[in-house]
Design a protein around this motif. Structure first.
Motif, short mmCIF file in Angstrom:
data_model
loop_
_atom_site.label_atom_id
_atom_site.label_comp_id
_atom_site.label_asym_id
_atom_site.label_seq_id
_atom_site.Cartn_x
_atom_site.Cartn_y
_atom_site.Cartn_z
N GLY A 126 0.80 -1.22 0.00
CA GLY A 126 0.00 0.00 0.00
C GLY A 126 0.83 1.27 0.00
O GLY A 126 0.49 2.25 -0.67
N ASP A 127 1.94 1.28 0.72
CA ASP A 127 2.78 2.47 0.77
C ASP A 127 3.45 2.73 -0.58
O ASP A 127 3.52 3.87 -1.04
CB ASP A 127 3.84 2.33 1.86
CG ASP A 127 3.25 2.44 3.26
OD1 ASP A 127 2.20 3.09 3.42
OD2 ASP A 127 3.84 1.87 4.20
N TYR A 128 3.96 1.68 -1.20
CA TYR A 128 4.58 1.85 -2.51
C TYR A 128 3.57 2.35 -3.54
O TYR A 128 3.86 3.23 -4.35
CB TYR A 128 5.20 0.54 -3.00
CG TYR A 128 6.57 0.24 -2.45
CD1 TYR A 128 7.64 1.12 -2.64
CD2 TYR A 128 6.81 -0.93 -1.75
CE1 TYR A 128 8.90 0.83 -2.15
CE2 TYR A 128 8.07 -1.23 -1.24
CZ TYR A 128 9.11 -0.34 -1.45
OH TYR A 128 10.36 -0.62 -0.95
N LEU A 129 2.36 1.78 -3.52
CA LEU A 129 1.35 2.20 -4.49
C LEU A 129 0.91 3.63 -4.21
O LEU A 129 0.76 4.43 -5.15
CB LEU A 129 0.16 1.26 -4.46
CG LEU A 129 -0.98 1.62 -5.43
CD1 LEU A 129 -0.49 1.77 -6.85
CD2 LEU A 129 -2.10 0.58 -5.34
N ALA A 130 0.69 3.99 -2.95
CA ALA A 130 0.28 5.35 -2.63
C ALA A 130 1.34 6.35 -3.12
O ALA A 130 1.00 7.42 -3.66
CB ALA A 130 0.08 5.49 -1.12
N HIS A 131 2.60 6.01 -2.94
CA HIS A 131 3.68 6.87 -3.42
C HIS A 131 3.62 7.00 -4.94
O HIS A 131 3.72 8.10 -5.50
CB HIS A 131 5.02 6.28 -2.99
CG HIS A 131 6.22 7.01 -3.52
ND1 HIS A 131 6.86 6.62 -4.70
CD2 HIS A 131 6.90 8.10 -3.06
CE1 HIS A 131 7.88 7.44 -4.92
NE2 HIS A 131 7.92 8.34 -3.95
N ARG A 132 3.43 5.88 -5.64
CA ARG A 132 3.40 5.90 -7.10
C ARG A 132 2.23 6.72 -7.64
O ARG A 132 2.36 7.47 -8.61
CB ARG A 132 3.35 4.47 -7.65
CG ARG A 132 3.36 4.40 -9.18
CD ARG A 132 3.35 2.97 -9.68
NE ARG A 132 4.55 2.25 -9.26
CZ ARG A 132 4.75 0.97 -9.48
NH1 ARG A 132 3.82 0.25 -10.12
NH2 ARG A 132 5.87 0.38 -9.08
N LEU A 133 1.08 6.59 -6.98
CA LEU A 133 -0.11 7.32 -7.44
C LEU A 133 0.13 8.82 -7.48
O LEU A 133 -0.43 9.52 -8.33
CB LEU A 133 -1.30 6.99 -6.55
CG LEU A 133 -1.85 5.57 -6.62
CD1 LEU A 133 -2.95 5.37 -5.59
CD2 LEU A 133 -2.35 5.24 -8.01
#
Length: 247
Positions: free
Chosen positions: A194-201
């Motif tokens: 979730g943290d990696y995806l939130a950063h990418r978004l």
């Protein structure tokens, strides 16, 4: 151990570096055993398959189904280089794992239909393993139904007969497939939490994956999703295909 090769195509340094970091974390490799080449910045050099344990391909801003006249010169070059590499990889049944963009790359090379029929918004849908998926060593320890992150405009609509579907979804029928014995592709992102995806978004507002005013809500929501079972695929791929230097 012979290293694995990671082929990347993200042009923005911060999301590109975060993607590489995520693949390092999920594979359990380090920078000496997962060597990154950024194809958007330089041509693919000559690759001797005997030097490597396997090849991984990450996500991309490129879409295989974009009409040729709308593709950038860089995308056309990358596609030509990857297609040439896949000619040799498929012939040798050489270990390959493509995530997200890897689906379009491998699927198109093998004659699949890839279009926008089964695009998915930013979600963590259920992926259901087929009988072939449950029997595949790459899926060892993965439950029959698990969650994984998706966010894509295109997907496989029709696979060629020789492809084996390993995982399916309700909104996107082909979530994971295999060619021959050792070539894999996932529509979802098995490297992300979730943290990696939130950063990418945060870097993809305005790219058509979500409305700009949804960003904060999406970032908060994906941090609550448990996609940990999907991470096992990358660790398994490395475990199965790592080769010592004498092989």
């Amino acid at each position: 151990m012979k290293p694995f090769l990671f082929l990347a195509t993200r042009s923005d340094d911060e999301p590109a570096d975060a993607e590489y970091e995520a693949f390092l974390k999920r594979t359990g490799l380090d920078e000496s055993t997962l060597v990154r080449l950024r194809l958007e910045s330089r041509p693919l050099p000559q690759i001797n398959l005997d030097d490597w344990s396997g090849i991984l391909v990450g996500g991309s801003p490129f879409n295989a189904s974009t009409p040729p006249e709308k593709k950038s010169a860089t995308q056309k070059r990358v596609e030509t280089e990857l297609s040439g590499l896949l000619d040799r990889v498929v012939e040798a049944d050489f270990p390959f794992f493509g995530a997200c963009y890897g689906v379009g790359t491998l699927a198109c090379h093998q004659g699949a239909v890839v279009d926008t029929t089964y695009g998915e918004a930013v979600t963590a849908p259920d992926v259901t393993l087929t009988e072939a998926g449950l029997a595949d060593p790459i899926c060892a320890g993965v439950p029959k139904v698990f969650q994984a992150f998706v966010a894509h405009k295109e997907a496989v609509t029709e696979l060629p007969p020789h492809a084996v579907v390993l995982g399916s979804g309700q909104a996107c029928p082909v979530q994971m497939f295999r060619i021959k014995n050792n070539l894999y592709a996932t529509q979802f992102h098995p490297e992300l939490d979730g943290d990696y995806l939130a950063h990418r978004l945060g870097f993809y507002s305005g790219h058509g994956y979500f409305a700009d005013d949804e960003l904060a809500e999406l970032q908060a929501r994906v941090r609550l999703d448990d996609v940990s079972d999907s991470w096992k695929l990358l660790a398994n791929f490395v475990s199965v295909h790592a080769r010592d230097c004498s092989r």
